[in-house]
Design a protein around this motif. Sequence first.
Motif, PDB file in Angstrom:
ATOM      1  N   ARG A  19      33.742  29.634  27.085  1.00 49.02           N
ATOM      2  CA  ARG A  19      33.729  29.168  28.482  1.00 49.02           C
ATOM      3  C   ARG A  19      34.894  29.727  29.279  1.00 49.02           C
ATOM      4  O   ARG A  19      35.947  30.002  28.710  1.00 49.02           O
ATOM      5  N   CYS A  20      34.688  29.805  30.595  1.00 48.43           N
ATOM      6  CA  CYS A  20      35.772  30.290  31.446  1.00 48.43           C
ATOM      7  C   CYS A  20      35.629  29.723  32.844  1.00 48.43           C
ATOM      8  O   CYS A  20      34.517  29.465  33.301  1.00 48.43           O
ATOM      9  N   ASN A  21      36.771  29.538  33.509  1.00 48.44           N
ATOM     10  CA  ASN A  21      36.768  29.051  34.884  1.00 48.44           C
ATOM     11  C   ASN A  21      36.778  30.196  35.891  1.00 48.44           C
ATOM     12  O   ASN A  21      36.820  29.960  37.092  1.00 48.44           O
ATOM     13  N   LEU A  22      36.782  31.446  35.417  1.00 49.47           N
ATOM     14  CA  LEU A  22      36.597  32.602  36.294  1.00 49.47           C
ATOM     15  C   LEU A  22      35.330  33.333  35.852  1.00 49.47           C
ATOM     16  O   LEU A  22      34.712  32.961  34.847  1.00 49.47           O
ATOM     17  N   CYS A  23      34.985  34.355  36.595  1.00 58.09           N
ATOM     18  CA  CYS A  23      33.756  35.098  36.271  1.00 58.09           C
ATOM     19  C   CYS A  23      34.009  36.562  36.635  1.00 58.09           C
ATOM     20  O   CYS A  23      33.397  37.101  37.556  1.00 58.09           O
ATOM     21  N   CYS A  24      34.942  37.194  35.906  1.00 57.87           N
ATOM     22  CA  CYS A  24      35.405  38.534  36.277  1.00 57.87           C
ATOM     23  C   CYS A  24      34.274  39.554  36.196  1.00 57.87           C
ATOM     24  O   CYS A  24      33.444  39.494  35.279  1.00 57.87           O
ATOM     25  N   VAL A  25      34.316  40.499  37.129  1.00 61.34           N
ATOM     26  CA  VAL A  25      33.191  41.441  37.255  1.00 61.34           C
ATOM     27  C   VAL A  25      32.960  42.267  35.996  1.00 61.34           C
ATOM     28  O   VAL A  25      31.831  42.653  35.708  1.00 61.34           O
ATOM     29  N   TYR A  26      34.033  42.547  35.229  1.00 61.33           N
ATOM     30  CA  TYR A  26      33.864  43.381  34.034  1.00 61.33           C
ATOM     31  C   TYR A  26      33.558  42.548  32.788  1.00 61.33           C
ATOM     32  O   TYR A  26      33.404  43.086  31.693  1.00 61.33           O
ATOM     33  N   CYS A  27      33.504  41.234  32.959  1.00 65.38           N
ATOM     34  CA  CYS A  27      33.371  40.366  31.786  1.00 65.38           C
ATOM     35  C   CYS A  27      32.087  39.541  31.802  1.00 65.38           C
ATOM     36  O   CYS A  27      31.480  39.332  30.761  1.00 65.38           O
ATOM     37  N   MET A  28      31.703  39.077  33.005  1.00 63.26           N
ATOM     38  CA  MET A  28      30.522  38.193  33.074  1.00 63.26           C
ATOM     39  C   MET A  28      29.626  38.589  34.247  1.00 63.26           C
ATOM     40  O   MET A  28      30.123  39.046  35.276  1.00 63.26           O
ATOM     41  N   PRO A  29      28.324  38.350  34.129  1.00 58.69           N
ATOM     42  CA  PRO A  29      27.422  38.647  35.248  1.00 58.69           C
ATOM     43  C   PRO A  29      27.603  37.615  36.364  1.00 58.69           C
ATOM     44  O   PRO A  29      28.077  36.505  36.106  1.00 58.69           O
TER      45      PRO A  29
ATOM     46  N   THR B 264      45.602  34.356  28.554  1.00 59.91           N
ATOM     47  CA  THR B 264      45.000  33.399  29.479  1.00 59.91           C
ATOM     48  C   THR B 264      44.907  34.002  30.872  1.00 59.91           C
ATOM     49  O   THR B 264      45.681  34.903  31.219  1.00 59.91           O
ATOM     50  N   ASN B 265      43.996  33.465  31.675  1.00 62.61           N
ATOM     51  CA  ASN B 265      43.983  33.875  33.086  1.00 62.61           C
ATOM     52  C   ASN B 265      45.015  33.078  33.882  1.00 62.61           C
ATOM     53  O   ASN B 265      45.210  33.327  35.063  1.00 62.61           O
ATOM     54  N   GLY B 266      45.641  32.113  33.280  1.00 65.10           N
ATOM     55  CA  GLY B 266      46.776  31.423  33.901  1.00 65.10           C
ATOM     56  C   GLY B 266      46.408  30.298  34.855  1.00 65.10           C
ATOM     57  O   GLY B 266      47.286  29.565  35.320  1.00 65.10           O
TER      58      GLY B 266
ATOM     59  N   GLY C  63      39.887  33.657  24.608  1.00 65.30           N
ATOM     60  CA  GLY C  63      38.615  33.023  24.922  1.00 65.30           C
ATOM     61  C   GLY C  63      37.599  34.076  25.324  1.00 65.30           C
ATOM     62  O   GLY C  63      37.748  35.245  24.921  1.00 65.30           O
ATOM     63  N   GLY C  64      36.735  33.760  26.199  1.00 62.98           N
ATOM     64  CA  GLY C  64      36.746  32.792  27.265  1.00 62.98           C
ATOM     65  C   GLY C  64      38.160  32.463  27.736  1.00 62.98           C
ATOM     66  O   GLY C  64      39.076  33.219  27.527  1.00 62.98           O
ATOM     67  N   GLU C  65      38.278  31.347  28.353  1.00 63.68           N
ATOM     68  CA  GLU C  65      39.595  30.923  28.792  1.00 63.68           C
ATOM     69  C   GLU C  65      40.097  29.848  27.817  1.00 63.68           C
ATOM     70  O   GLU C  65      39.539  28.744  27.774  1.00 63.68           O
ATOM     71  N   PRO C  66      41.133  30.163  27.030  1.00 61.26           N
ATOM     72  CA  PRO C  66      41.551  29.203  25.992  1.00 61.26           C
ATOM     73  C   PRO C  66      41.946  27.852  26.568  1.00 61.26           C
ATOM     74  O   PRO C  66      41.721  26.816  25.931  1.00 61.26           O
TER      75      PRO C  66
ATOM     76  N   MET D  60      32.626  40.235  25.784  1.00 59.07           N
ATOM     77  CA  MET D  60      34.075  40.073  25.842  1.00 59.07           C
ATOM     78  C   MET D  60      34.489  38.598  25.951  1.00 59.07           C
ATOM     79  O   MET D  60      35.484  38.194  25.374  1.00 59.07           O
ATOM     80  N   HIS D  61      33.724  37.790  26.684  1.00 55.31           N
ATOM     81  CA  HIS D  61      34.134  36.387  26.842  1.00 55.31           C
ATOM     82  C   HIS D  61      33.924  35.586  25.555  1.00 55.31           C
ATOM     83  O   HIS D  61      34.394  34.458  25.454  1.00 55.31           O
ATOM     84  N   GLN D  62      33.203  36.171  24.594  1.00 60.25           N
ATOM     85  CA  GLN D  62      33.068  35.491  23.296  1.00 60.25           C
ATOM     86  C   GLN D  62      34.089  36.037  22.280  1.00 60.25           C
ATOM     87  O   GLN D  62      34.493  35.341  21.363  1.00 60.25           O
TER      88      GLN D  62
HETATM   89 FE1  SF4 Z   1      37.925  36.871  33.337  1.00 57.35          FE
HETATM   90 FE2  SF4 Z   1      39.071  36.268  30.944  1.00 57.35          FE
HETATM   91 FE3  SF4 Z   1      37.253  34.669  32.058  1.00 57.35          FE
HETATM   92 FE4  SF4 Z   1      36.483  37.016  31.128  1.00 57.35          FE
HETATM   93  S1  SF4 Z   1      37.261  35.376  29.920  1.00 57.35           S
HETATM   94  S2  SF4 Z   1      35.847  36.034  33.057  1.00 57.35           S
HETATM   95  S3  SF4 Z   1      38.304  38.275  31.601  1.00 57.35           S
HETATM   96  S4  SF4 Z   1      39.266  35.206  32.919  1.00 57.35           S
END
Ligand code: SF4
Length: 325
Positions: free
Chosen positions: A19-29, A95-97, A66-69, A320-322
């Motif tokens: 899981r992640c609270n962001l959705c970076c263009v190179y990582c998730m659709p 982390t994405n911080g 993570g994802g976002e740890p 990548m997020h997994q």
């Molecule tokens: Fe961005 Fe990291 Fe989340 Fe991927 S796992 S969407 S790189 S913050």
Amino acid sequence: MIDGQGRTIDYLRISVTDRCNLCCVYCMPPEGVEWMPHADLLSYEEIIRLCHLFARLGVRKVRLTGGEPLARKGLPQLVAGIRAIPGIESVSMTTNGIALAEQLPALLDAGLSAVNLSLDTLDRAQYAAITRRDKLEDALRGLHAALDAPGLRVKLNCVPMGENDGQLVPLAALAQDHDLAVRFIELMPIGLGGGLPGRTEEEVRARLEAAFGPMIPCSETLGAGPGHYFTLPHFLGKVGFISAMTHQFCHQCNRVRLTATGFLKTCLQYETGVDLRALLRGGADDGVLEAAIAAAIQHKPLRHHFGDAAVQRADERHNMHQIGG
Ligand code: SF4
Ligand code: SAM
């Protein structure tokens, strides 16, 4: 332990959640992904049990990702549990911080050694475009909390992807006044990364040298990873590069990766490895688990073949997020 190619494997990266609270263009659709059911993730008890076995086999450094740890509840409990394992010398986190400022005190109490914070731009609108979330301020609060924490080693990771060309110099400039390693990571053609125009180390260096002057290579290595570093005139910190595409470092690879669902991946690109969760939940004893880990490490691939279409059998099960980078 020593793998089949003679490399010492002493570094384990653990993805604690997809899981992640962001959705970076190179990582998730853009539409996001369907998260794994919680029961499919390794529990903290399962992770700690495996870490004991990895430590017995020679792992000394563990990184949580993570994802976002920080999206997984109770992370300090996991940090403390891994820190207490005989043989483990450091537990760090990528982390994405976003949630770091709130959680850092408990993580430090638990024994967190170092933080890598991912930040691709300092421009709010661009950050919102790259991560699809308007959260730059939270990320910056996290960064400053980490920089203010005594004794915590901090690195900043930026992926140059064309869109943030104009931000490479401002990001590197953070190392001017802070004892911080700012690292530029070449975009890898994993998942959505393949569709973006990554920048090479040489291209980034040319921009930085035009702004700051000649970069002087450091002989010093920082941390357990494949980064190489430079000093710049009047910089307190350093600038580094992780250049999997143009400066392949597989011959000195020291790591294996555990996905959030307990698959031990022995190479970032390939699906080679072993499903430790299946063994754990099938009732395997420590001896069986340790033998399975050792056998997988023996067969760790020699190198990745990113960019080589003829041999590019990428891992299609893990994104990548997994995996966690
Ligand atoms: Fe961005 Fe990291 Fe989340 Fe991927 S796992 S969407 S790189 S913050
Ligand atoms: N969410 C955390 C974060 O962003 O730091 C941890 C997981 S994230 C997958 C780990 C790192 O992988 C981030 O620094 C991210 O920029 C990087 N990353 C993701 N996809 C990438 C790709 N295709 N090529 C290079 N780096 C990538």
